[in-house]
Design an enzyme around this catalytic site. Structure first.
Site, short mmCIF file in Angstrom:
data_model
loop_
_atom_site.label_atom_id
_atom_site.label_comp_id
_atom_site.label_asym_id
_atom_site.label_seq_id
_atom_site.Cartn_x
_atom_site.Cartn_y
_atom_site.Cartn_z
N THR A 170 -19.33 6.66 -10.30
CA THR A 170 -19.55 8.08 -10.56
C THR A 170 -18.24 8.87 -10.53
O THR A 170 -17.30 8.49 -9.82
CB THR A 170 -20.49 8.66 -9.48
OG1 THR A 170 -20.50 10.08 -9.56
CG2 THR A 170 -20.07 8.27 -8.06
N ASP A 171 -18.22 10.01 -11.24
CA ASP A 171 -17.03 10.88 -11.19
C ASP A 171 -16.85 11.51 -9.80
O ASP A 171 -15.76 12.01 -9.49
CB ASP A 171 -17.10 11.96 -12.27
CG ASP A 171 -18.27 12.91 -12.12
OD1 ASP A 171 -19.14 12.69 -11.26
OD2 ASP A 171 -18.32 13.91 -12.88
N GLU A 172 -17.91 11.48 -8.97
CA GLU A 172 -17.80 12.14 -7.66
C GLU A 172 -16.79 11.47 -6.75
O GLU A 172 -16.36 12.06 -5.76
CB GLU A 172 -19.17 12.20 -6.97
CG GLU A 172 -20.14 13.07 -7.73
CD GLU A 172 -21.34 13.56 -6.92
OE1 GLU A 172 -21.33 13.42 -5.69
OE2 GLU A 172 -22.26 14.07 -7.54
N TYR A 177 -22.35 10.19 0.19
CA TYR A 177 -22.70 9.47 -1.05
C TYR A 177 -21.44 9.07 -1.81
O TYR A 177 -21.23 7.88 -2.12
CB TYR A 177 -23.59 10.34 -1.96
CG TYR A 177 -23.62 9.86 -3.40
CD1 TYR A 177 -24.22 8.66 -3.74
CD2 TYR A 177 -23.02 10.61 -4.43
CE1 TYR A 177 -24.24 8.20 -5.06
CE2 TYR A 177 -23.02 10.17 -5.74
CZ TYR A 177 -23.63 8.96 -6.05
OH TYR A 177 -23.63 8.51 -7.35
N LYS A 213 -19.72 5.35 -2.64
CA LYS A 213 -19.45 4.86 -4.00
C LYS A 213 -17.96 4.52 -4.15
O LYS A 213 -17.60 3.52 -4.77
CB LYS A 213 -19.87 5.90 -5.05
CG LYS A 213 -21.36 6.14 -5.17
CD LYS A 213 -22.16 4.94 -5.67
CE LYS A 213 -21.92 4.62 -7.12
NZ LYS A 213 -22.90 3.57 -7.60
P1 NAD Z 1 -31.76 6.45 -8.93
O1 NAD Z 1 -31.71 6.92 -7.52
O2 NAD Z 1 -32.65 7.13 -9.90
O3 NAD Z 1 -32.18 4.90 -8.94
C1 NAD Z 1 -31.64 3.97 -8.05
C2 NAD Z 1 -32.43 2.68 -8.19
O4 NAD Z 1 -31.84 1.70 -7.31
C3 NAD Z 1 -33.90 2.79 -7.80
O5 NAD Z 1 -34.72 2.11 -8.72
C4 NAD Z 1 -33.96 2.14 -6.43
O6 NAD Z 1 -35.22 1.56 -6.12
C5 NAD Z 1 -32.87 1.07 -6.56
N1 NAD Z 1 -32.31 0.69 -5.26
C6 NAD Z 1 -31.86 1.51 -4.26
N2 NAD Z 1 -31.45 0.77 -3.21
C7 NAD Z 1 -31.62 -0.52 -3.56
C8 NAD Z 1 -31.36 -1.76 -2.90
N3 NAD Z 1 -30.87 -1.80 -1.65
N4 NAD Z 1 -31.63 -2.91 -3.55
C9 NAD Z 1 -32.15 -2.89 -4.81
N5 NAD Z 1 -32.43 -1.76 -5.47
C10 NAD Z 1 -32.16 -0.59 -4.86
O7 NAD Z 1 -30.25 6.43 -9.42
P2 NAD Z 1 -29.66 6.80 -10.86
O8 NAD Z 1 -29.50 8.26 -10.96
O9 NAD Z 1 -30.40 6.05 -11.90
O10 NAD Z 1 -28.18 6.19 -10.69
C11 NAD Z 1 -27.93 4.82 -11.01
C12 NAD Z 1 -26.47 4.52 -10.75
O11 NAD Z 1 -25.65 5.38 -11.54
C13 NAD Z 1 -26.05 4.76 -9.30
O12 NAD Z 1 -25.18 3.74 -8.92
C14 NAD Z 1 -25.32 6.11 -9.33
O13 NAD Z 1 -24.34 6.17 -8.33
C15 NAD Z 1 -24.72 6.08 -10.72
N6 NAD Z 1 -24.51 7.39 -11.36
C16 NAD Z 1 -25.53 8.30 -11.45
C17 NAD Z 1 -25.33 9.51 -12.12
C18 NAD Z 1 -26.44 10.53 -12.26
O14 NAD Z 1 -26.18 11.63 -12.74
N7 NAD Z 1 -27.69 10.23 -11.89
C19 NAD Z 1 -24.08 9.77 -12.70
C20 NAD Z 1 -23.06 8.83 -12.57
C21 NAD Z 1 -23.29 7.63 -11.92
O1 DAU Z 2 -21.50 13.58 -11.03
C1 DAU Z 2 -22.33 12.46 -10.99
C2 DAU Z 2 -23.34 12.61 -9.88
O2 DAU Z 2 -24.26 13.60 -10.29
C3 DAU Z 2 -24.05 11.31 -9.54
O3 DAU Z 2 -23.12 10.40 -9.03
C4 DAU Z 2 -25.16 11.54 -8.51
O4 DAU Z 2 -25.89 10.34 -8.30
C5 DAU Z 2 -26.09 12.61 -9.05
O5 DAU Z 2 -27.09 12.90 -8.08
C6 DAU Z 2 -25.31 13.88 -9.40
O6 DAU Z 2 -24.80 14.53 -8.20
P1 DAU Z 2 -24.87 16.13 -8.01
O7 DAU Z 2 -24.82 16.43 -6.57
O8 DAU Z 2 -23.89 16.79 -8.90
O9 DAU Z 2 -26.34 16.39 -8.64
P2 DAU Z 2 -27.57 17.30 -8.17
O10 DAU Z 2 -28.57 17.26 -9.27
O11 DAU Z 2 -28.03 16.98 -6.80
O12 DAU Z 2 -26.93 18.76 -8.13
C7 DAU Z 2 -26.31 19.32 -9.28
C8 DAU Z 2 -25.76 20.68 -8.90
O13 DAU Z 2 -26.86 21.56 -8.66
C9 DAU Z 2 -24.95 20.66 -7.62
O14 DAU Z 2 -23.88 21.59 -7.76
C10 DAU Z 2 -25.92 21.16 -6.56
C11 DAU Z 2 -26.83 22.09 -7.33
N1 DAU Z 2 -28.23 22.18 -6.86
C12 DAU Z 2 -28.91 21.01 -6.70
C13 DAU Z 2 -30.22 21.03 -6.26
C14 DAU Z 2 -30.99 19.72 -6.07
C15 DAU Z 2 -28.82 23.41 -6.61
O15 DAU Z 2 -28.19 24.47 -6.78
N2 DAU Z 2 -30.12 23.42 -6.18
C16 DAU Z 2 -30.84 22.28 -5.98
O16 DAU Z 2 -32.03 22.36 -5.56
#
Ligand code: NAD
Ligand code: DAU
Length: 341
Positions: A131-133, A156, A160
Site C-alpha cells: 500500500t502507499d500508506e 496497519y 505492511k
Molecule cells: P479486505 O480486508 O477486503 O480483505 C482481506 C482478505 O484477507 C479477506 O478475505 C480476509 O478473510 C483475508 N484474510 C485476513 N487475514 C487472513 C489470514 N490470516 N489468512 C488468510 N486470509 C486472511 O482487504 P482489501 O481491501 O481487499 O486489501 C487487499 C490487500 O490490498 C491488502 O494487503 C491491503 O493492504 C492492500 N491494499 C488495499 C487497498 C485498499 O484501498 N483497499 C489499497 C492498497 C493496498
Molecule cells: O491508501 C491505501 C489504503 O487505503 C489501504 O492500504 C487501506 O487498506 C485502505 O483501508 C485505505 O486506507 P484509508 O485509511 O485511507 O481508508 P478509509 O476508507 O478507512 O478512509 C479514507 C479516508 O476517509 C481517511 O482520510 C479517513 C476518512 N474517513 C473514513 C471513515 C471510515 C472518514 O472521514 N470517515 C469514516 O467513517
C-alpha cells in the site's frame, strides 16, 4: 507463463475482483484461493467461481503453516508451475488503532510464513500487494515515488511496511522471485462497508448520518479496483523481479468532496454530514507517482473517477441484498453451515 496461481485473501474486496478479472482475462489459468474468512472475507463475493473445475477454495489462515501447505497441495493437484499473489491482510486503519496485534500476526508473521513456504515450493513469481500508506503522509504538494523513504504512521501501515521489508530481504538474501506493488485507495464492487466510500453509500441510502473525521480535508488518491487488478496482473506477468511498483490514478480528492458527491449522486441532503472526532494520527494526504509502472509495463488506469464512482454507487444499489447481508451478518452463514459456529 505460469498457469496455476495461489491467491491469498481472494474472498476480500480486491482479491475477489482480481479472481473475477482472471476468470475473464486468463480463462485457462488454474486458481487456488487461500482465505481465512475473517470478518472481511465473504464467499458471496465469489459465487460465480463456485464449482468451476479450475478453481479451488482453501479455507485457511496464512499464520498456520499447515493451512499454507493445503493451498500448495491444491495447486499441485491442479498441475503446472505455481505463482502466488498475496492480498491477505488485516486492512482497516481504524481497527489497527483499536488493536494492533492481529495486524502484526497476519500482515507480518503471515507474510513471512508464506514467503518461507513459497520458497520451499519453488514458486515462479510472488507478488506482494502492499500500500502507499507505507510512505506516510504528504504535505500540500509532492508525490510518493518508489524511492520515497518508508515512514508508516498507523499500526496497519507499520505492519505492511514490515511485510515489505521481509519481502525485500527474501529477494536480497535468497534470490527469491518477489515483486511488490504499492497502490493508493481503491473503490468499487465488493468493498466492505467500513471503508469510506461504501460506508457513505450505505449510510446515505438509509438516511443515516455520515461521519466525516476532523475537518474533512484529508486527501486520498482514488483508483477503481479493476484498474488496480489490471496493474497487479501486469506486474505478475511482466514486472522485474525484486522491483517495487507504485500504482495510482491521479485522482486526488478531499474526503468531504467524496462525501458530497455520494450524497449528490443519491439525491440526498448534505444535512446528513456530521463532523466527528478525528482519527488519531490521521495521515493528511496521499498521492502516487505511478510513472514507473506506466513506463516499464505500459499500464495506465482505464476508468475515470467521474464515471467509475457512479458505477460503484449503482453496483451497491443493485446489490442491496449483498450489502444487507454484510450489514446484518448473514454473509457469515457459510461458516455456521461448515463448522456450526
Ligand atoms: P479486505 O480486508 O477486503 O480483505 C482481506 C482478505 O484477507 C479477506 O478475505 C480476509 O478473510 C483475508 N484474510 C485476513 N487475514 C487472513 C489470514 N490470516 N489468512 C488468510 N486470509 C486472511 O482487504 P482489501 O481491501 O481487499 O486489501 C487487499 C490487500 O490490498 C491488502 O494487503 C491491503 O493492504 C492492500 N491494499 C488495499 C487497498 C485498499 O484501498 N483497499 C489499497 C492498497 C493496498
Ligand atoms: O491508501 C491505501 C489504503 O487505503 C489501504 O492500504 C487501506 O487498506 C485502505 O483501508 C485505505 O486506507 P484509508 O485509511 O485511507 O481508508 P478509509 O476508507 O478507512 O478512509 C479514507 C479516508 O476517509 C481517511 O482520510 C479517513 C476518512 N474517513 C473514513 C471513515 C471510515 C472518514 O472521514 N470517515 C469514516 O467513517
Amino acid at each position: 507463463m505460469t498457469k496455476t496461481l495461489i491467491v491469498t485473501g481472494g474472498a476480500g474486496f480486491i482479491g475477489a475482483n482480481f479472481l473475477h478479472l482472471l476468470r475473464r482475462e486468463r480463462p485457462d489459468w488454474k486458481l487456488v484461493n487461500l482465505d481465512a474468512l475473517t470478518y472481511a472475507g465473504n464467499l458471496e463475493n465469489l459465487t460465480e467461481l463456485e464449482g468451476h473445475p479450475g478453481y479451488r477454495f482453501v479455507h485457511g489462515d496464512i499464520t498456520r503453516p499447515e493451512d499454507i501447505e493445503s493451498a500448495f497441495t491444491a495447486a499441485r493437484e491442479l498441475g503446472g508451475g505455481v505463482s502466488l499473489v498475496h492480498f491477505a491482510a488485516e486492512s482497516h486503519v481504524d481497527r489497527s488503532i483499536r488493536s494492533g496485534l492481529p495486524f502484526v500476526q497476519t500482515n507480518v508473521v503471515g507474510t513471512q510464513l508464506l514467503l518461507d513456504a513459497a520458497r520451499a515450493h519453488g514458486v515462479e513469481r510472488f507478488v506482494h500487494v502492499s500500500t502507499d500508506e507505507v510512505y506516510g503522509s504528504l504535505g500540500e504538494s509532492g508525490y510518493f515515488t518508489e524511492e520515497t523513504p518508508l515512514a508508516p504512521n498507523s499500526p496497519y501501515s507499520a505492519s505492511k511496511a514490515a511485510s515489505d521489508m521481509l519481502v525485500r530481504a527474501a529477494v536480497h538474501t535468497h534470490g527469491f522471485p518477489a515483486l511488490t506493488t504499492r497502490c493508493s485507495n481503491n473503490y468499487g464492487p465488493y468493498q466492505f462497508p467500513e471503508k469510506l466510500i461504501p460506508l457513505m453509500i450505505s449510510k446515505a441510502q438509509d438516511g443515516e448520518p455520515l461521519p466525516v473525521y476532523g475537518d474533512g480535508k484529508n486527501v486520498r488518491d482514488w483508483l477503481y479496483v479493476v484498474d488496480h487488478c489490471e496493474a497487479i496482473l501486469a506486474v505478475l506477468e511482466r514486472g522485474r523481479v525484486g522491483e517495487v511498483y507504485n500504482i495510482g490514478g491521479h485522482n486526488e480528492y478531499e474526503n468531504l468532496a467524496i462525501v458530497r458527491r455520494v450524497l449528490s449522486e443519491l439525491g440526498k441532503s448534505e444535512d446528513l454530514i456530521r463532523f466527528v472526532k478525528d482519527r488519531p494520527g490521521h495521515d493528511r494526504r496521499y498521492a502516487i507517482d505511478a510513472s514507473k509502472i506506466g513506463r516499464e509495463l505500459g499500464w495506465k488506469p482505464r476508468h475515470r473517477f467521474e464515471e467509475a464512482l457512479p458505477l460503484t454507487i449503482e453496483w451497491y444499489r443493485t446489490h442491496a441484498s449483498w450489502l444487507q447481508r454484510v450489514r446484518n451478518g448473514a454473509y457469515r452463514e457459510y461458516l455456521t453451515r461448515q463448522y456450526g459456529g
